[in-house]
Scaffold this motif. Structure first.
Motif, PDB file in Angstrom:
ATOM      1  N   VAL A 270      16.371  37.709 112.136  1.00 57.17           N
ATOM      2  CA  VAL A 270      15.662  36.280 111.449  1.00 57.17           C
ATOM      3  C   VAL A 270      14.137  36.489 111.685  1.00 57.17           C
ATOM      4  O   VAL A 270      13.178  36.199 111.151  1.00 57.17           O
ATOM      5  CB  VAL A 270      16.282  35.180 111.947  1.00 57.17           C
ATOM      6  CG1 VAL A 270      15.584  33.955 111.385  1.00 57.17           C
ATOM      7  CG2 VAL A 270      17.850  34.965 111.314  1.00 57.17           C
TER       8      VAL A 270
ATOM      9  N   GLN B 146      21.424  38.926 115.458  1.00 51.88           N
ATOM     10  CA  GLN B 146      20.962  37.911 114.003  1.00 51.88           C
ATOM     11  C   GLN B 146      19.743  37.282 114.302  1.00 51.88           C
ATOM     12  O   GLN B 146      18.844  37.152 113.457  1.00 51.88           O
ATOM     13  CB  GLN B 146      22.123  37.099 113.960  1.00 51.88           C
ATOM     14  CG  GLN B 146      22.024  36.150 112.831  1.00 51.88           C
ATOM     15  CD  GLN B 146      23.134  35.164 112.482  1.00 51.88           C
ATOM     16  OE1 GLN B 146      24.335  35.453 113.137  1.00 51.88           O
ATOM     17  NE2 GLN B 146      23.052  33.985 111.798  1.00 51.88           N
ATOM     18  N   GLN B 147      19.508  36.875 115.544  1.00 51.02           N
ATOM     19  CA  GLN B 147      18.500  36.351 115.674  1.00 51.02           C
ATOM     20  C   GLN B 147      17.136  36.967 115.720  1.00 51.02           C
ATOM     21  O   GLN B 147      16.070  36.664 115.160  1.00 51.02           O
ATOM     22  CB  GLN B 147      18.453  35.661 117.278  1.00 51.02           C
ATOM     23  CG  GLN B 147      18.961  34.449 117.295  1.00 51.02           C
ATOM     24  CD  GLN B 147      19.315  33.955 118.677  1.00 51.02           C
ATOM     25  OE1 GLN B 147      19.398  34.543 119.625  1.00 51.02           O
ATOM     26  NE2 GLN B 147      19.293  32.662 118.781  1.00 51.02           N
TER      27      GLN B 147
ATOM     28  N   ARG C 278      15.787  32.459 105.126  1.00 54.43           N
ATOM     29  CA  ARG C 278      15.482  33.048 106.429  1.00 54.43           C
ATOM     30  C   ARG C 278      15.854  34.640 106.209  1.00 54.43           C
ATOM     31  O   ARG C 278      15.169  35.317 107.007  1.00 54.43           O
ATOM     32  CB  ARG C 278      15.940  32.232 107.474  1.00 54.43           C
ATOM     33  CG  ARG C 278      15.358  31.074 107.813  1.00 54.43           C
ATOM     34  CD  ARG C 278      15.915  30.347 109.147  1.00 54.43           C
ATOM     35  NE  ARG C 278      17.446  30.216 108.933  1.00 54.43           N
ATOM     36  CZ  ARG C 278      17.938  28.959 108.679  1.00 54.43           C
ATOM     37  NH1 ARG C 278      17.102  28.057 108.243  1.00 54.43           N
ATOM     38  NH2 ARG C 278      19.295  28.716 108.578  1.00 54.43           N
TER      39      ARG C 278
ATOM     40  N   ASP D 202      24.215  30.448 106.089  1.00 58.73           N
ATOM     41  CA  ASP D 202      22.979  29.489 106.207  1.00 58.73           C
ATOM     42  C   ASP D 202      21.757  30.128 106.102  1.00 58.73           C
ATOM     43  O   ASP D 202      20.492  29.754 105.512  1.00 58.73           O
ATOM     44  CB  ASP D 202      23.075  28.694 107.429  1.00 58.73           C
ATOM     45  CG  ASP D 202      24.289  27.921 107.371  1.00 58.73           C
ATOM     46  OD1 ASP D 202      25.091  27.537 106.397  1.00 58.73           O
ATOM     47  OD2 ASP D 202      24.798  27.150 108.501  1.00 58.73           O
ATOM     48  N   ASP D 203      21.564  31.325 106.933  1.00 56.02           N
ATOM     49  CA  ASP D 203      20.290  31.909 106.792  1.00 56.02           C
ATOM     50  C   ASP D 203      19.993  32.274 105.480  1.00 56.02           C
ATOM     51  O   ASP D 203      18.578  32.420 104.860  1.00 56.02           O
ATOM     52  CB  ASP D 203      20.137  32.845 107.698  1.00 56.02           C
ATOM     53  CG  ASP D 203      20.182  32.616 109.264  1.00 56.02           C
ATOM     54  OD1 ASP D 203      19.661  31.671 109.635  1.00 56.02           O
ATOM     55  OD2 ASP D 203      20.739  33.230 109.957  1.00 56.02           O
TER      56      ASP D 203
ATOM     57  N   VAL E  51      25.738  34.384 108.480  1.00 52.86           N
ATOM     58  CA  VAL E  51      24.479  34.404 108.063  1.00 52.86           C
ATOM     59  C   VAL E  51      24.409  33.729 106.598  1.00 52.86           C
ATOM     60  O   VAL E  51      23.130  33.500 106.060  1.00 52.86           O
ATOM     61  CB  VAL E  51      23.836  35.814 107.555  1.00 52.86           C
ATOM     62  CG1 VAL E  51      23.893  36.410 108.958  1.00 52.86           C
ATOM     63  CG2 VAL E  51      24.781  36.501 106.712  1.00 52.86           C
TER      64      VAL E  51
ATOM     65  N   ALA F  29      14.782  40.065 107.288  1.00 53.85           N
ATOM     66  CA  ALA F  29      13.893  38.686 107.048  1.00 53.85           C
ATOM     67  C   ALA F  29      12.949  39.086 105.813  1.00 53.85           C
ATOM     68  O   ALA F  29      12.496  40.450 105.547  1.00 53.85           O
ATOM     69  CB  ALA F  29      13.127  38.471 108.300  1.00 53.85           C
TER      70      ALA F  29
END
Length: 296
Positions: free
Chosen positions: A231, A227-228, A252, A246-247, A244, A167
């Motif tokens: 982020v 993954q969460q 993010r 989209d992140d 990932v 992140a």
């Protein structure tokens, strides 16, 4: 000849109204057909047919017995038709096992197949644990990475690209790694079933290689949880680009050491048998492969 076959022969004699007609239908000799009917009568101790030079007529017991024989033959024919349909057209229940993180791909991958074949149903079992295919009656499992030796049959569908990610908040507070050895000083998140050790096989832009073994501070048997947490800014993680994208696009997550590549993550279709795969399994594997090729 077993009793069930003799019952089928008797049903054919009744339907053809003669021994010779049944013989032609069954590709047997007339004497063989007659012998099988006599054996049925001997075994049961009951007369089934009255015979004359011109025709055969059923006794009362024979009429009753014929109903059961005809029902048995009809059931066998239906079962045979179902086997042919299973071989030639997707039908019945498809029991599919997949990791939790892959579940979101099932609908776009198999949706067109289900729409095209109304006789096909889907039972999706989502679990990051590697369940036993035989015990859970799984027709097809999606598996990732190195597969353990087994009698199951594996077909490679594609390979996902691994990325090192963090992140922006983590990189701002702890620094951006500039070379592979900088990764050793970072806090790591790892997907692990049997431990928290992370193995990174890195290849550099000048064809140099680096192999790192890193003890993760946080580990989980659920890749989506990793993954969460990544982020959320809890450390670095090795994540699949397809998961990932989209992140990364939304900011993010950021890719770490983008000039270095990792060994890819193989994706497999695993089935409990190699031969005589039903159409539903063959079609599902083809649909998964076609879909995954659009992602990689």
């Amino acid at each position: 000849m077993d009793p069930l076959r003799r019952m089928a022969v008797f049903a054919s004699v009744v339907e053809q109204r003669s021994m010779s007609g049944a013989a032609r239908s069954l590709a047997m000799s007339t004497s063989a057909v007659s012998q099988q009917v006599r054996q049925l009568e001997r075994d049961s101790g009951v007369t089934l047919l009255h015979r004359s030079t011109r025709k055969l007529t059923l006794t009362a017991a024979g009429e009753q017995f014929y109903e059961g024989c005809a029902a048995m033959v009809a059931a066998a024919r239906r079962a045979q038709q179902q086997l042919v349909q299973s071989r030639d057209a997707p039908s019945g229940e498809l029991r599919l096992s997949a990791p939790i993180g892959f579940a979101r791909h099932v609908a776009p991958a198999l949706g067109p197949l289900l729409a095209a074949h109304s006789a096909l149903t889907l039972k999706l079992l989502v679990d990051d644990a590697r369940i036993d295919l035989i015990e859970s009656r799984i027709d097809l499992a999606v598996r990732f990475g190195r597969l353990a030796d087994s009698s199951w049959v594996a077909r490679r569908l594609c390979a996902f690209e691994w990325l090192l990610c963090a992140a922006p908040s983590w990189l701002r507070d702890h620094g951006v790694p500039q070379r592979p050895d900088d990764l050793l000083a970072q806090q790591w998140l790892a997907f692990a079933r049997d431990g928290s050790m992370l193995h990174l096989d890195l290849a550099g832009p000048q064809r140099e290689t680096r192999v790192l073994r890193i003890e993760a501070r946080i580990s989980s048997n659920n890749q989506f949880s990793i993954q969460q947490m990544c982020v959320a800014g809890l450390g670095l993680a090795r994540l699949a680009r397809v998961d990932v994208a989209d992140d990364l696009a939304a900011g993010r997550l950021e890719q770490v050491l983008p000039d270095w590549t990792l060994a890819p993550l193989d994706v497999w279709a695993v089935t409990p048998q190699r031969d005589a795969q039903p159409a539903k399994v063959r079609a599902a594997i083809a649909a998964l492969q076609d879909y995954l090729e659009t992602l990689t």
